[in-house]
Design an enzyme around this catalytic site. Structure first.
Site, PDB file in Angstrom:
ATOM      1  N   GLY A  11       0.910  -1.139   0.012  1.00  0.00           N
ATOM      2  CA  GLY A  11      -0.076   0.120   0.046  1.00  0.00           C
ATOM      3  C   GLY A  11       0.753   1.208  -0.039  1.00  0.00           C
ATOM      4  N   VAL A  15      -0.525   6.629   4.123  1.00  0.00           N
ATOM      5  CA  VAL A  15      -0.097   5.918   5.241  1.00  0.00           C
ATOM      6  C   VAL A  15       1.155   5.060   4.966  1.00  0.00           C
ATOM      7  CG1 VAL A  15      -0.769   4.322   6.849  1.00  0.00           C
ATOM      8  CG2 VAL A  15      -2.324   6.141   6.463  1.00  0.00           C
ATOM      9  N   VAL A 137      -7.813   2.326  14.221  1.00  0.00           N
ATOM     10  CA  VAL A 137      -8.717   3.309  15.158  1.00  0.00           C
ATOM     11  C   VAL A 137      -7.989   4.538  15.740  1.00  0.00           C
ATOM     12  CG1 VAL A 137     -10.365   3.274  17.162  1.00  0.00           C
ATOM     13  CG2 VAL A 137      -9.589   1.222  16.104  1.00  0.00           C
ATOM     14  N   GLY A 191      -5.789  15.283   2.763  1.00  0.00           N
ATOM     15  CA  GLY A 191      -5.467  13.955   2.772  1.00  0.00           C
ATOM     16  C   GLY A 191      -5.955  13.186   3.993  1.00  0.00           C
ATOM     17  N   LYS A 209     -14.512   1.671  12.923  1.00  0.00           N
ATOM     18  CA  LYS A 209     -13.695   1.852  13.935  1.00  0.00           C
ATOM     19  C   LYS A 209     -14.079   1.435  15.103  1.00  0.00           C
ATOM     20  CE  LYS A 209     -11.029   5.681  11.680  1.00  0.00           C
ATOM     21  NZ  LYS A 209     -11.339   6.937  11.363  1.00  0.00           N
ATOM     22  N   GLY A 303      -4.192  11.351   8.696  1.00  0.00           N
ATOM     23  CA  GLY A 303      -3.070  11.631   8.207  1.00  0.00           C
ATOM     24  C   GLY A 303      -1.916  10.547   7.921  1.00  0.00           C
TER      25      GLY A 303
END
Ligand code: HSE
Length: 319
Positions: A11, A15, A137, A191, A209, A303
């Site tokens: 990914g 992140v 979370v 973002g 979450k 973020g």
């Protein structure tokens, strides 16, 4: 000082990219990095700057096949592909591949622990690898590990503002008196919005979450999925409702609640000076405990670097 780990990061969004960028600061190396169409693998550690530059300029991280990253010689798989619902693929299959190879998994992707928690725990039982998911979370806020430290059986409920995008939109709507469509693009520019922002504004992300928290609180006694959640988003909250609330010293927040009995997410009126009335992209979680009263944990809930700090914190917790 934590042991240095060899990471495979799958990914390459905000992140995943931040994990690759920050891994060395936390004492770890990145031996594989993949996006949906390519990968770069190097047993001696990839050149992270080059991979990130290629992602920015050419749209892919390297010349290899994404599957090469899953086959690399890593200690920890960092799964940071976008959250998907239902069978939670491809995140779930990435997790399964790693556990079957007795490797650890750190999730930023919520799908596997929100939609297939029992399957994840079953695979983990048969593996030498462990699964951690703090980043799923509340971004940077250490919620899952705090519940673990308190012992889940002593936490009766988790309640809070768990979607930064929706909170940013509600805060801007209250300040400007405008409707949500007008501020959604601003939130996307920050973002923090999901790849599919309807997840944010329709309450799905906050509900996922809460589902994860309900699974943690239940310790396997009961499995929760999104189907167990009562969910209402903010798309029907008009700017005028925020104006009316303000006349009364109140505001509206998208509040989620998880207990061992269920999950509810929806817009709630809260006093403007209440702890729940966080502004901008901030999140807050209130943990209700049986002997320690209420704990409030607040901070940046979304973020790239913020969420990467939770991922890398989890890596440090692994043996
Ligand atoms: N889209 C999410 C949010 C990111 O706005 O909070 C973190 O899950």
């Amino acid at each position: 000082m934590t042991d240095s780990k060899r990471l495979a990061v799958v990914g390459a969004g905000a992140v995943g990219g931040s994990v690759v960028e920050l891994a060395a600061d936390y004492g770890h190396s990145v031996v594989a990095f993949a996006d949906s169409s390519s990968a770069v693998v190097d047993d001696d550690g990839i050149d992270t700057g080059t991979a990130l530059d290629r992602k920015a300029s050419e749209g892919h991280v390297g010349d290899g096949d994404p599957q090469d990253a899953l086959a690399a010689d890593y200690d920890v798989l960092v799964e940071a592909t976008p959250t998907t619902l239902g069978d939670a693929h491809p995140g779930f299959s990435h997790l399964r591949t790693a556990l079957e190879r007795d490797r650890h998994v750190v999730l930023a992707n919520k799908g596997p622990v929100a939609e297939r928690y029992a399957d994840v725990r079953d695979l983990e039982r048969d593996s030498q690898g462990r699964v951690r998911f703090e980043a799923t979370v509340g971004g940077a806020i250490p919620i899952v590990s705090t519940v673990e430290d308190l012992s889940p059986s002593h936490v009766t409920a988790a309640r809070g503002v768990l979607n930064g995008t929706a909170n940013f939109i509600l805060s801007r709507m209250a300040a400007e008196g405008i409707d949500y469509e007008h501020v959604l693009a601003e939130a996307q520019d920050l973002g923090v919005a999901e790849a599919d922002p309807t997840f944010d504004v329709e309450g799905t992300d906050a509900a996922l979450k809460c589902v994860i928290l309900a699974n943690v609180l239940s310790e396997g006694e009961r499995e929760f999925t999104l189907e167990d959640a009562e969910v209402e988003g903010i798309t029907n909250v008009p700017g005028s409702a925020l104006e009316l609330a303000a006349e009364d010293g109140r505001t509206i927040r998208l509040v989620g609640e998880a207990t061992r009995d269920g999950i509810r997410v929806g817009p709630r009126l809260v006093p403007q000076n209440a702890a729940l009335a966080v502004t901008g992209t901030r999140n807050i979680v209130q943990l209700e405990t049986d002997h320690a009263g209420q704990l409030n944990l607040s901070g940046r809930g979304a973020g790239g670097p913020e969420t990467a700090s939770a991922v890398l914190g989890d890596v440090g917790r692994l043996e």
